[in-house]
Design a protein around this motif. Structure first.
Motif, short mmCIF file in Angstrom:
data_model
loop_
_atom_site.label_atom_id
_atom_site.label_comp_id
_atom_site.label_asym_id
_atom_site.label_seq_id
_atom_site.Cartn_x
_atom_site.Cartn_y
_atom_site.Cartn_z
N VAL A 161 43.82 42.82 44.33
CA VAL A 161 42.61 42.60 43.20
C VAL A 161 41.59 42.15 44.08
O VAL A 161 41.63 40.79 43.73
CB VAL A 161 42.77 42.18 41.55
N VAL A 162 40.08 42.67 43.35
CA VAL A 162 39.48 41.57 43.37
C VAL A 162 38.72 40.59 42.54
O VAL A 162 38.35 41.51 41.44
CB VAL A 162 38.07 42.88 43.89
N SER A 163 38.66 39.46 43.23
CA SER A 163 37.57 38.85 42.00
C SER A 163 36.81 39.70 41.27
O SER A 163 35.74 40.01 41.46
CB SER A 163 37.31 37.12 42.64
N ARG A 175 33.17 39.51 39.52
CA ARG A 175 31.87 37.73 39.59
C ARG A 175 31.47 38.71 38.71
O ARG A 175 31.11 39.78 38.52
CB ARG A 175 31.34 37.44 41.12
N PRO A 219 28.30 40.02 36.57
CA PRO A 219 27.51 40.94 36.94
C PRO A 219 25.86 40.47 36.95
O PRO A 219 25.09 40.84 36.01
CB PRO A 219 27.55 42.13 36.32
N PRO A 227 22.83 39.03 38.37
CA PRO A 227 21.50 39.26 38.25
C PRO A 227 21.43 40.61 37.12
O PRO A 227 20.15 40.96 36.69
CB PRO A 227 21.17 40.43 39.78
#
Lengths: 554, 336
Positions: A1-3, A5, A7, A9
């Motif tokens: 699983v990708v962390s 972060r 969003p 901006p």
């Protein structure tokens, strides 16, 4: 699983865009349109309104809904009319209900109440400048009797020979005569003191016999202070001042633009943006917001409504066949709370006759809020553990709020209610049937402001039928029928009022409805709108309104 | 550049296309007949008196008798069916009892506003959805399907946006759009139809965007998956091997293949879009078929409801036919 972060901006940019967008605009807690300070009416300008329903027809012989009532009012003149509202005194008793001659110059009634004689004004004309003659009035009344889809034939049933025209057996009505082009005589088979009120209805507007058989055209030959300039079906109808109108004081506006089928929320935003001059009906949150804004609060216009709301019960179906149950339900409802739900713009009801109407007994106090007595009555009726009921209502912001408030009150006395919500039209059909929902929300608005349009239609034994009853409580009491029949033909006003007072008391005790409230009309207008208050009969009638914009103020 | 498989000689192809059109037209007729029959069955199955349902609650006994005769309701079921089909074949859809005007006239007035709304929405869906899908597919390709943390968050955000756009109901999107764009920012009109030309276009933007919101997301997802798959296929690799740039190979070879399902679904989607107009048109006071149907349902105006169902079904059939032909023109495999 990708962390995941945040969003940052994109979200930031979006939030910023929204914030800038909203902040750049002036807040609407003050009106955007500024008004002048004129003391006397000014001619000119366009007044824009939106209706959340569509306009079905301009044909005065069949039009029969709130929207057409408001749109037909400035288009068609009648022999008699109700006085326009005095915007400075909308609360005066009986305001807007006094009869005044309109197309008639004078009128008289025989002592036995059976013969009416109307003399037309010499300067009465249609919008094309051609004169109105008595034969046109006769034609219109016979048309309303004859047309199979006219809902108004029953109102003329007292005319001699009306039955034959309704049945299609006679082409003309024997009770109508035109001895000369300016005189119309009506002969009744039995007295009907409400006839002058009935003749203010738009089906009684003159129609020329050589007019097209179908008056549903987009530019009918009208006689009122305004005429149809253009009708885009389903979009908008534009009315403009009738250049031939005899009384310039009754029409100040150049144009009235009436938008069709605009949802309430959208209409309110349009109003705040200054795209509409007036906005009604207001949803409860919008009304609360307006009341909280010092600059908007004075822009609210109020007027009485000739209506009654509450809950009806089919008195032939258990448990509603027991008067004690019906009285208990009346005692269980907290009407002050109901009033608060409606933003305060309502009068608590003791019966179906609204304030200001002839025959209403203002001394009769409504059922108090008394849950203990309600429980005792339910116990005596054999329901010590309460009841399970189903309550039929229709999809409408206000109806649903009212239903929820009533259900909460009923729960306190042990009456457990399940709400069943239907669309308006099927609901209307269902409750008229003997085996339809026995317990439902009830609403009634008059056809003409007389007790017969309330009591005879809703509670007379004659109004019950298997195919569909306008007496949808199926309440039949020979004593009440006798009172109503005597009052209906009584020519002496005091005696007539006394009879209606008796009828009101009888109905109060019998309680075929949970008597709820009479709803005031509330409308918000821009500061430029002058000379307007909602009319108890015509509703949103802007015929006599005028505009006072700031830019060319003196 | 040669596409695979090689198309046959021109006259053979034209003959096949013509045969296809004829077959599909015949199919459309069968669908129309089915719709008419189902509508008839619905009318016959209504427990109440169908004549009463047709002429409305306030009609008199005479009107009722007239309606009974006009719809042959006093005859046996087979005659009634014949009557019903014959009336519709003549274009006679009856009269609205709310407005007292012929249903065909009313639907005729309402069809053009809805057509404008649907065409604008379709243009937005394809015009925004296809490029978005291609860009997403090329990004997937460039970063690998899993992607690094750095590139994952825009993709995830895009996914979330697509999901929200697909699942938010039109009345919410529409009301928010009116509040923000029209009321707060004042860029566009709040609602209404406007006058033909520039004003109409300004009035069309918000309803069309609301109508298209879900579709843009849906088609972007579809194109993304199709292009991603096609980019890996042999014929794209061959095109690349012949010296085409990755961009050109994607747009000229992978995309047309990925568009096949998009066009087929766009045809099918017409029905869903038509039903979507009920909400969008009501929120924006757009005088189209959807709002008319809602009004008719609320006032039990049965002739208008029946007429609109028929018209909607026919529109969907025609839409499918057009989509089918467009697909055949784009993808050689479909033509075979």
């Amino acid at each position: 699983v990708v962390s995941a972060r945040p969003p940052a901006p994109v979200a930031l940019a979006a939030a910023l865009a929204i914030a800038i967008g909203t902040a750049c605009r002036p807040p609407d807690d003050v009106p955007r349109i500024r008004a002048g300070v004129r003391a006397t009416p000014r001619d000119g300008g366009t007044l824009r309104l939106a209706f959340n329903q569509g306009l079905a027809t301009l044909d005065p012989s069949v039009a029969n809904d709130d929207v057409s009532a408001a749109i037909l009012a400035p288009l068609y003149d009648t022999l008699l009319a109700f006085e326009p509202m005095d915007p400075d005194r909308p609360d005066a008793p009986g305001a807007g209900l006094r009869l005044v001659p309109q197309l008639a110059e004078r009128w008289e009634v025989s002592a036995d109440g059976l013969r009416y004689r109307f003399v037309l004004r010499a300067d009465a004309t249609y919008r094309d400048g051609t004169p109105i003659v008595a034969a046109d009035l006769r034609f219109a009344l016979e048309r309303a009797l004859r047309r199979p889809d006219s809902p108004f034939a029953a109102f003329l049933a007292d005319l001699v020979g009306a039955d034959a025209v309704i049945a299609g057996a006679a082409p003309t009505c024997a009770g109508l005569a035109t001895p000369d082009p300016r005189t119309l005589e009506l002969t009744l088979a039995r007295p009907n003191p409400a006839l002058p009120q009935i003749l203010t209805m738009k089906f009684a507007t003159p129609i020329r016999a050589d007019a097209p058989p179908d008056q549903t055209g987009d530019a009918p030959l009208t006689s009122g202070p305004f005429e149809v300039a253009r009708w885009d079906h389903g979009v908008a109808i534009t009315l403009r001042r009738n250049p031939h109108y005899r009384d310039a004081g009754r029409a100040h506006l150049d144009q009235l633009v009436l938008l069709e089928q605009v949802p309430r929320d959208t209409a309110f935003l349009m109003f705040l943006r200054g795209e509409l001059e007036a906005c009604a009906p207001l949803t409860a949150p919008d009304l609360q917001w307006l009341l909280a804004q010092p600059a908007w609060r004075p822009q609210l216009r109020r007027g009485h409504g000739m209506n009654a709301f509450g809950a009806r019960m089919n008195v032939r179906v258990p448990p509603f066949d027991d008067r004690r149950v019906r009285q208990a339900l009346n005692l269980a409802i907290d009407k002050d709370h109901l009033r608060r739900v409606l933003g305060g713009d309502a009068t608590i009801a003791h019966g179906i006759l609204p304030p200001g109407l002839l025959g209403r007994d203002d001394a009769l106090a409504p059922y108090p809020h008394d849950p203990a007595r309600a429980r005792a009555l339910l116990g005596a009726a054999g329901y010590p553990r309460g009841l399970d009921l189903t309550f039929a209502t229709f999809t409408d912001d206000e109806a649903e709020r009212v239903a929820a408030s009533m259900v909460a009150d009923l729960a306190v006395v042990g009456v457990r209610v399940r709400i069943e919500t239907m669309a308006m039209a099927p609901w209307q059909e269902a409750i008229r049937l003997p085996d339809g929902p026995p317990f439902s929300i009830a609403t009634w608005t008059e056809d003409y402001p007389d007790p017969t349009s309330f009591l005879d239609v809703r509670f007379h034994g004659r109004a019950i039928s298997a195919e569909g009853s306008s007496n949808d409580s199926f309440f039949a009491d020979p004593a009440l029928d006798d009172l109503l029949d005597r009052a209906r033909g009584e020519l002496d006003v005091d005696r007539r009022v006394a009879l209606y007072h008796q009828a009101e008391r009888l109905l109060f005790d019998a309680a075929p409805w949970i008597w709820g409230y009479h709803r005031d009309q509330v409308e918000v207008v821009q500061p430029t709108v002058r000379g307007y208050a909602p009319h108890p009969v015509w509703g949103r009638d802007f015929t006599t309104a005028w505009l006072d914009p700031a830019e060319d103020a003196p | 550049v040669t596409r695979f498989p090689t198309p046959g000689p021109g006259h053979v192809r034209r003959g096949r296309v013509l045969g296809r059109v004829v077959r599909r037209l015949a199919g459309a007729l069968v669908v129309a007949w089915l719709v008419i029959s189902v509508t008839f069955a619905m009318l016959a199955a209504i427990p109440a008196d169908p004549a009463r349902a047709i002429v409305g609650p306030r009609a008199s006994a005479e009107t009722l008798a007239r309606a009974r005769a006009a719809y042959c309701l006093d005859r046996d079921l087979a005659t009634r069916y014949g009557c019903f089909v014959a009336r519709i074949a003549r274009g006679d859809l009856g009269e609205s009892f709310r407005e007292g005007r012929p249903v065909a006239t009313i639907l005729g007035e309402r069809a053009w506003p809805t057509a404008q709304l649907l065409l604008a929405a379709l243009a937005l869906q394809l015009g925004l959805g296809i490029p978005l899908g291609v860009f997403a597919a090329r990004r997937d390709r460039a970063t690998g399907s899993a992607g690094s943390a750095m590139s994952a968050w825009p993709a995830r955000l895009a996914d979330l946006g697509l999901l929200l756009a697909q699942s938010a109901p039109a009345f919410l999107v529409g009301t928010l759009a009116i509040y923000l764009v029209a009321y707060r920012l004042g860029w566009l009109p709040t609602s209404g139809y406007g006058t033909p030309g520039w004003d109409r276009l300004r009035h069309l933007v918000l309803p069309a965007l609301t109508q298209a919101a879900a579709g843009i997301a849906f088609y972007a997802g579809l194109v993304r998956a199709g292009v991603r798959e096609a980019i890996g296929a042999d014929f794209v690799r061959t095109a690349r091997a012949k010296g085409l740039s990755a961009r050109a190979a994607t747009w000229r070879h992978a995309l047309p293949v990925a568009l096949g399902p998009v066009i087929a679904l766009a045809g099918l989607d017409l029905g869903a879009m038509l039903s979507g107009t009920v909400l969008v048109e009501a929120v924006f006071a757009w005088p189209g078929l959807g709002r008319e149907v809602m009004m008719a349902v609320l006032s039990l105006d049965l002739p208008v409801i029946l007429g609109a169902v028929l018209l909607g079904a026919l529109a969907v059939t025609v839409g499918n036919l057009v989509a089918d032909l467009a697909r055949a023109a784009l993808d050689p495999r479909v033509r075979e």
